[in-house]
Scaffold this motif. Structure first.
Motif, PDB file in Angstrom:
ATOM      1  N   GLU A   1       0.821  -1.210   0.000  1.00  0.00           N
ATOM      2  CA  GLU A   1       0.000   0.000   0.000  1.00  0.00           C
ATOM      3  C   GLU A   1       0.856   1.263   0.000  1.00  0.00           C
ATOM      4  OE1 GLU A   1      -2.874  -0.265   3.110  1.00  0.00           O
ATOM      5  OE2 GLU A   1      -3.808  -2.057   2.286  1.00  0.00           O
ATOM      6  N   ASP A   2       2.028   1.151  -0.650  1.00  0.00           N
ATOM      7  CA  ASP A   2       2.937   2.292  -0.800  1.00  0.00           C
ATOM      8  C   ASP A   2       2.744   2.854  -2.210  1.00  0.00           C
ATOM      9  OD1 ASP A   2       4.989   4.119  -0.910  1.00  0.00           O
ATOM     10  OD2 ASP A   2       6.613   2.648  -0.828  1.00  0.00           O
ATOM     11  N   LEU A   3       1.707   3.668  -2.395  1.00  0.00           N
ATOM     12  CA  LEU A   3       1.365   4.165  -3.721  1.00  0.00           C
ATOM     13  C   LEU A   3       2.444   5.093  -4.286  1.00  0.00           C
ATOM     14  CD1 LEU A   3      -2.452   4.909  -3.336  1.00  0.00           C
ATOM     15  CD2 LEU A   3      -1.379   3.059  -4.631  1.00  0.00           C
ATOM     16  N   LYS A   4       3.049   5.878  -3.433  1.00  0.00           N
ATOM     17  CA  LYS A   4       4.092   6.785  -3.900  1.00  0.00           C
ATOM     18  C   LYS A   4       5.289   5.998  -4.438  1.00  0.00           C
ATOM     19  CE  LYS A   4       6.898  10.768  -2.584  1.00  0.00           C
ATOM     20  NZ  LYS A   4       7.297  11.700  -1.499  1.00  0.00           N
ATOM     21  N   GLY A   5       5.686   4.950  -3.684  1.00  0.00           N
ATOM     22  CA  GLY A   5       6.793   4.103  -4.129  1.00  0.00           C
ATOM     23  C   GLY A   5       6.456   3.391  -5.424  1.00  0.00           C
ATOM     24  N   ALA A   6       5.214   2.873  -5.512  1.00  0.00           N
ATOM     25  CA  ALA A   6       4.783   2.177  -6.725  1.00  0.00           C
ATOM     26  C   ALA A   6       4.818   3.126  -7.921  1.00  0.00           C
ATOM     27  CB  ALA A   6       3.373   1.621  -6.543  1.00  0.00           C
ATOM     28  N   PHE A   7       4.338   4.348  -7.711  1.00  0.00           N
ATOM     29  CA  PHE A   7       4.309   5.338  -8.787  1.00  0.00           C
ATOM     30  C   PHE A   7       5.723   5.623  -9.317  1.00  0.00           C
ATOM     31  CE2 PHE A   7       4.137   9.867 -10.165  1.00  0.00           C
ATOM     32  CZ  PHE A   7       3.219   9.716 -11.195  1.00  0.00           C
ATOM     33  N   GLU A   8       6.683   5.786  -8.407  1.00  0.00           N
ATOM     34  CA  GLU A   8       8.059   6.078  -8.818  1.00  0.00           C
ATOM     35  C   GLU A   8       8.670   4.889  -9.563  1.00  0.00           C
ATOM     36  OE1 GLU A   8       9.500   9.011  -8.704  1.00  0.00           O
ATOM     37  OE2 GLU A   8       7.663   9.801  -7.794  1.00  0.00           O
ATOM     38  N   TYR A   9       8.400   3.671  -9.102  1.00  0.00           N
ATOM     39  CA  TYR A   9       8.949   2.480  -9.769  1.00  0.00           C
ATOM     40  C   TYR A   9       8.351   2.300 -11.168  1.00  0.00           C
ATOM     41  CZ  TYR A   9      11.537   0.670  -5.731  1.00  0.00           C
ATOM     42  OH  TYR A   9      12.441   0.484  -4.713  1.00  0.00           O
ATOM     43  N   TYR A  10       7.034   2.558 -11.301  1.00  0.00           N
ATOM     44  CA  TYR A  10       6.417   2.433 -12.631  1.00  0.00           C
ATOM     45  C   TYR A  10       7.016   3.458 -13.606  1.00  0.00           C
ATOM     46  CZ  TYR A  10       2.802  -0.888 -11.195  1.00  0.00           C
ATOM     47  OH  TYR A  10       2.138  -2.014 -10.767  1.00  0.00           O
ATOM     48  N   LYS A  11       7.290   4.665 -13.107  1.00  0.00           N
ATOM     49  CA  LYS A  11       7.908   5.681 -13.966  1.00  0.00           C
ATOM     50  C   LYS A  11       9.315   5.240 -14.395  1.00  0.00           C
ATOM     51  CE  LYS A  11       7.421   9.483 -11.518  1.00  0.00           C
ATOM     52  NZ  LYS A  11       7.494  10.931 -11.222  1.00  0.00           N
ATOM     53  N   LEU A  12      10.046   4.650 -13.470  1.00  0.00           N
ATOM     54  CA  LEU A  12      11.389   4.161 -13.804  1.00  0.00           C
ATOM     55  C   LEU A  12      11.309   3.028 -14.826  1.00  0.00           C
ATOM     56  CD1 LEU A  12      13.003   4.162 -10.240  1.00  0.00           C
ATOM     57  CD2 LEU A  12      13.708   5.584 -12.192  1.00  0.00           C
ATOM     58  N   ALA A  13      10.313   2.149 -14.650  1.00  0.00           N
ATOM     59  CA  ALA A  13      10.144   1.030 -15.593  1.00  0.00           C
ATOM     60  C   ALA A  13       9.847   1.553 -16.996  1.00  0.00           C
ATOM     61  CB  ALA A  13       9.022   0.106 -15.122  1.00  0.00           C
ATOM     62  N   PHE A  14       8.979   2.550 -17.068  1.00  0.00           N
ATOM     63  CA  PHE A  14       8.626   3.106 -18.376  1.00  0.00           C
ATOM     64  C   PHE A  14       9.805   3.853 -18.993  1.00  0.00           C
ATOM     65  CE2 PHE A  14       6.809   6.440 -21.101  1.00  0.00           C
ATOM     66  CZ  PHE A  14       6.153   5.624 -22.016  1.00  0.00           C
ATOM     67  N   LYS A  15      10.602   4.488 -18.179  1.00  0.00           N
ATOM     68  CA  LYS A  15      11.791   5.176 -18.677  1.00  0.00           C
ATOM     69  C   LYS A  15      12.772   4.178 -19.291  1.00  0.00           C
ATOM     70  CE  LYS A  15      15.414   8.402 -17.262  1.00  0.00           C
ATOM     71  NZ  LYS A  15      16.006   9.154 -16.114  1.00  0.00           N
ATOM     72  N   GLU A  16      12.878   2.982 -18.666  1.00  0.00           N
ATOM     73  CA  GLU A  16      13.758   1.932 -19.179  1.00  0.00           C
ATOM     74  C   GLU A  16      13.228   1.331 -20.483  1.00  0.00           C
ATOM     75  OE1 GLU A  16      16.730   0.310 -17.702  1.00  0.00           O
ATOM     76  OE2 GLU A  16      16.785   2.295 -16.789  1.00  0.00           O
ATOM     77  N   GLU A  17      11.888   1.233 -20.578  1.00  0.00           N
ATOM     78  CA  GLU A  17      11.284   0.588 -21.745  1.00  0.00           C
ATOM     79  C   GLU A  17      10.076   1.400 -22.207  1.00  0.00           C
ATOM     80  OE1 GLU A  17      10.981  -0.973 -24.715  1.00  0.00           O
ATOM     81  OE2 GLU A  17      12.323  -2.338 -23.654  1.00  0.00           O
ATOM     82  N   PRO A  18      10.315   2.437 -23.009  1.00  0.00           N
ATOM     83  CA  PRO A  18       9.225   3.350 -23.402  1.00  0.00           C
ATOM     84  C   PRO A  18       8.125   2.713 -24.248  1.00  0.00           C
ATOM     85  CG  PRO A  18      11.377   4.349 -23.779  1.00  0.00           C
ATOM     86  CD  PRO A  18      11.614   2.901 -23.490  1.00  0.00           C
ATOM     87  N   SER A  19       8.326   1.485 -24.727  1.00  0.00           N
ATOM     88  CA  SER A  19       7.272   0.823 -25.508  1.00  0.00           C
ATOM     89  C   SER A  19       6.335  -0.001 -24.627  1.00  0.00           C
ATOM     90  CB  SER A  19       7.903  -0.086 -26.565  1.00  0.00           C
ATOM     91  OG  SER A  19       8.628  -1.136 -25.948  1.00  0.00           O
ATOM     92  N   ASP A  20       6.579  -0.022 -23.317  1.00  0.00           N
ATOM     93  CA  ASP A  20       5.775  -0.847 -22.406  1.00  0.00           C
ATOM     94  C   ASP A  20       4.498  -0.096 -22.028  1.00  0.00           C
ATOM     95  OD1 ASP A  20       4.685  -2.514 -20.552  1.00  0.00           O
ATOM     96  OD2 ASP A  20       6.372  -2.438 -19.145  1.00  0.00           O
ATOM     97  N   TYR A  21       3.435  -0.366 -22.765  1.00  0.00           N
ATOM     98  CA  TYR A  21       2.175   0.352 -22.532  1.00  0.00           C
ATOM     99  C   TYR A  21       1.580   0.030 -21.167  1.00  0.00           C
ATOM    100  CZ  TYR A  21      -0.222  -4.013 -23.738  1.00  0.00           C
ATOM    101  OH  TYR A  21      -0.670  -5.317 -23.758  1.00  0.00           O
ATOM    102  N   MET A  22       1.818  -1.220 -20.675  1.00  0.00           N
ATOM    103  CA  MET A  22       1.253  -1.590 -19.373  1.00  0.00           C
ATOM    104  C   MET A  22       1.897  -0.788 -18.252  1.00  0.00           C
ATOM    105  SD  MET A  22      -1.313  -3.479 -18.994  1.00  0.00           S
ATOM    106  CE  MET A  22      -1.086  -3.710 -17.232  1.00  0.00           C
TER     107      MET A  22
END
Length: 379
Positions: free
Chosen positions: A301-322
């Motif tokens: 239930e750490d939404l802030k942490g989840a949000f930052e990790y998802y942004k990092l994931a998308f930065k690593e792989e900009p084609s990852d729509y999920m």
């Protein structure tokens, strides 16, 4: 007259003895690996057998060009000499003269269609020429002639495993294992056939058997650990991944997969530790690790942490729509400002809308709801 005949006979006798002596010496030298010296003695003999041994000697020392010339010369003089044709055919394959090999083995099969070795090497020639259908016909005929012909069984099993035709693969692999129950190549192929077909409980004992037979290879440990994981035997899965890590501490996959075993057990601290460890040991592309860490953060239930990790994931792989869609949904939960939420969903439509229909429809629905919310807020 009698004296002349006697001298001729005596000369023939001495010549035969000399040839026999030279052949004996040549055979002795050949048997002990003195191939160059053996060639000189075989040349003195001048017989078909001597010439065949010269070809074999050149082959043994790696002088394939001279070996081929010697074999071809033998065939010109004695075209019925099957052993020379057979050995020449194999030498053609070794030297990548695949079409010459095909022609020769097809000729041998025509002479003797019940010889499984001829059929097998005919299949090998076709395989090297990328004529899969013809190679399969040859291998199958070899097995029909001799149901224990291991090399043909292996090639058939391998072909159908790669094509993921599980039942066909198992038909031949089971046939081979009837006669060669401890053959690691057949056991490995059967394990892979079942694993690739998601039959983890059936594949598991075959991977275990490979370890019993001292086949300590990373891919075996990795797949065995996954089988244990799928069968909910988490302790064995963890132990096997740890064994894999001991084999190669710089491979990120065992750490990553081990993290997911702990995640399945809801041991979130251990899951984070191993997934982060996977990130540390690999080259800098941490897309999957960031997504997994985002998922764990959501579990906590750490939404802030989840949000930052998802942004990092998308930065690593900009084609990852999920990953970007998860950014949208996490932002929707995390932020209060509907304008900010709306911005993320609209960006999703701009980036992926035409290609990702299902998630685009969900995003559009949420955009409509947010716009309606903003409209009522103005009123």
């Amino acid at each position: 007259m009698k004296k002349a005949i006697f001298l001729i006979l005596l000369s023939c006798l001495f010549q035969a003895e000399a040839q026999s002596s030279a052949l004996t010496m040549a055979d002795s030298l050949y048997a002990t690996g003195s191939y160059t010296k053996a060639i000189n003695f075989y040349a003195k003999v001048g017989s078909s057998r001597g010439n065949l041994q010269i070809a074999r000697a050149y082959n043994s020392i790696g002088n394939y060009d001279k070996a081929i010339l010697q074999y071809e010369s033998l065939m010109d003089g004695s075209p019925e000499l099957q052993i020379a044709r057979f050995e020449l055919g194999k030498l053609y394959l070794k030297t990548k003269r695949f079409d010459d090999g095909r022609k020769l083995f097809t000729s041998l099969v025509s002479d003797d269609a019940n010889n499984p070795e001829y059929l097998y090497y005919q299949g090998e020639s076709f395989r090297e020429l990328d004529q899969s259908a013809s190679s399969l016909v040859a291998y199958k005929k070899a097995v029909e002639v001799d149901s224990t012909h291991l090399k043909s069984i292996f090639q058939l099993g391998k072909y159908f495993v790669v094509k993921q035709e599980t039942q066909e693969a198992l038909k031949y692999l089971n046939l081979g294992l009837l006669f060669f129950e401890n053959d690691v190549s057949l056991i490995n192929l059967k394990a892979l056939a079942l694993f690739n077909n998601n039959e983890y409980s059936k594949a598991l004992p075959f991977f275990e058997r490979l370890l019993e037979l001292e086949e300590h290879k990373p891919h075996i440990y990795g797949k065995l650990a996954h089988c244990y994981f799928k069968e909910w035997d988490f302790e064995k899965s963890k132990n096997t991944y740890h064994a894999l890590i001991r084999m190669d501490k710089d491979d990120p996959d065992p750490y990553f997969n081990l993290g997911h075993v702990f995640l399945k057990e809801q041991q979130l601290d251990s899951a984070k530790f191993y997934i982060k460890k996977s990130k540390e040991v690999q080259d800098p592309s941490f897309h999957r690790e960031y997504r997994s860490l985002a998922g764990i953060a959501r579990e906590e239930e750490d939404l802030k942490g989840a949000f930052e990790y998802y942004k990092l994931a998308f930065k690593e792989e900009p084609s990852d729509y999920m990953a970007y869609y998860q950014i949208c949904t996490t932002a929707d939960q995390l932020f209060k400002d509907p304008n900010l939420k709306l911005q993320y969903y609209e960006n999703f439509i701009k980036k992926f809308g035409p290609d990702i229909r299902y998630f685009s429809e969900r995003a559009k629905k949420r955009i409509s709801e947010l716009k309606q919310e903003l409209h009522f807020a103005k009123d």
